[in-house]
Design a protein around this motif. Sequence first.
Motif, PDB file in Angstrom:
ATOM      1  N   PRO A   9      16.206  27.338  23.164  1.00 21.94           N
ATOM      2  CA  PRO A   9      15.684  27.203  24.529  1.00 21.94           C
ATOM      3  C   PRO A   9      14.694  28.316  24.833  1.00 21.94           C
ATOM      4  O   PRO A   9      14.788  29.408  24.264  1.00 21.94           O
ATOM      5  N   VAL A  10      13.757  28.031  25.705  1.00 26.41           N
ATOM      6  CA  VAL A  10      12.764  29.036  26.075  1.00 26.41           C
ATOM      7  C   VAL A  10      13.452  30.205  26.767  1.00 26.41           C
ATOM      8  O   VAL A  10      13.230  31.352  26.448  1.00 26.41           O
ATOM      9  N   ASN A  11      14.306  29.923  27.728  1.00 23.26           N
ATOM     10  CA  ASN A  11      15.061  30.953  28.430  1.00 23.26           C
ATOM     11  C   ASN A  11      16.464  30.958  27.841  1.00 23.26           C
ATOM     12  O   ASN A  11      17.255  30.075  28.111  1.00 23.26           O
ATOM     13  N   ARG A  12      16.778  31.952  27.036  1.00 22.89           N
ATOM     14  CA  ARG A  12      18.055  31.978  26.339  1.00 22.89           C
ATOM     15  C   ARG A  12      19.225  32.289  27.242  1.00 22.89           C
ATOM     16  O   ARG A  12      20.353  31.936  26.956  1.00 22.89           O
ATOM     17  N   PHE A  13      19.000  32.967  28.320  1.00 27.51           N
ATOM     18  CA  PHE A  13      20.094  33.352  29.191  1.00 27.51           C
ATOM     19  C   PHE A  13      19.635  33.309  30.640  1.00 27.51           C
ATOM     20  O   PHE A  13      18.670  33.963  30.997  1.00 27.51           O
ATOM     21  N   ALA A  14      20.345  32.546  31.427  1.00 23.21           N
ATOM     22  CA  ALA A  14      20.069  32.491  32.859  1.00 23.21           C
ATOM     23  C   ALA A  14      21.320  32.994  33.573  1.00 23.21           C
ATOM     24  O   ALA A  14      22.307  32.267  33.696  1.00 23.21           O
ATOM     25  N   PRO A  15      21.314  34.247  34.009  1.00 22.86           N
ATOM     26  CA  PRO A  15      22.516  34.787  34.635  1.00 22.86           C
ATOM     27  C   PRO A  15      22.859  34.055  35.932  1.00 22.86           C
ATOM     28  O   PRO A  15      21.970  33.741  36.725  1.00 22.86           O
ATOM     29  N   PRO A  16      24.132  33.755  36.108  1.00 24.75           N
ATOM     30  CA  PRO A  16      24.530  33.083  37.346  1.00 24.75           C
ATOM     31  C   PRO A  16      24.521  34.045  38.529  1.00 24.75           C
ATOM     32  O   PRO A  16      24.531  35.270  38.350  1.00 24.75           O
ATOM     33  N   VAL A  17      24.548  33.488  39.709  1.00 20.08           N
ATOM     34  CA  VAL A  17      24.679  34.296  40.923  1.00 20.08           C
ATOM     35  C   VAL A  17      26.165  34.625  41.054  1.00 20.08           C
ATOM     36  O   VAL A  17      27.005  33.727  41.141  1.00 20.08           O
ATOM     37  N   ILE A  18      26.481  35.905  41.038  1.00 19.79           N
ATOM     38  CA  ILE A  18      27.888  36.316  41.020  1.00 19.79           C
ATOM     39  C   ILE A  18      28.318  37.029  42.306  1.00 19.79           C
ATOM     40  O   ILE A  18      29.434  37.539  42.392  1.00 19.79           O
ATOM     41  N   ASP A  19      27.466  37.015  43.301  1.00 25.96           N
ATOM     42  CA  ASP A  19      27.727  37.760  44.531  1.00 25.96           C
ATOM     43  C   ASP A  19      29.048  37.394  45.206  1.00 25.96           C
ATOM     44  O   ASP A  19      29.706  38.247  45.785  1.00 25.96           O
TER      45      ASP A  19
END
Length: 62
Positions: A9-19
């Motif tokens: 994938p182009v973006n290997r990691f998409a961090p989730p919103v963890i707030d």
Amino acid sequence: MDDPEGPRPVNRFAPPVIDRWGVDDLRAYIAELREEIARAEREIGKRQASKAAADLFFRPPG
């Protein structure tokens, strides 16, 4: 050579919103990340071992 998992994938990691995650959710997420890091480190080890073996095999005599 075909990659069995398909193209990267182009973006290997998409961090989730963890707030809004609770402490238990955050700890579980950290555990998942550590597992993924360990998997990546094992893959690095395999590749380094393969390269080292190839370097020995193709080393010029002498």
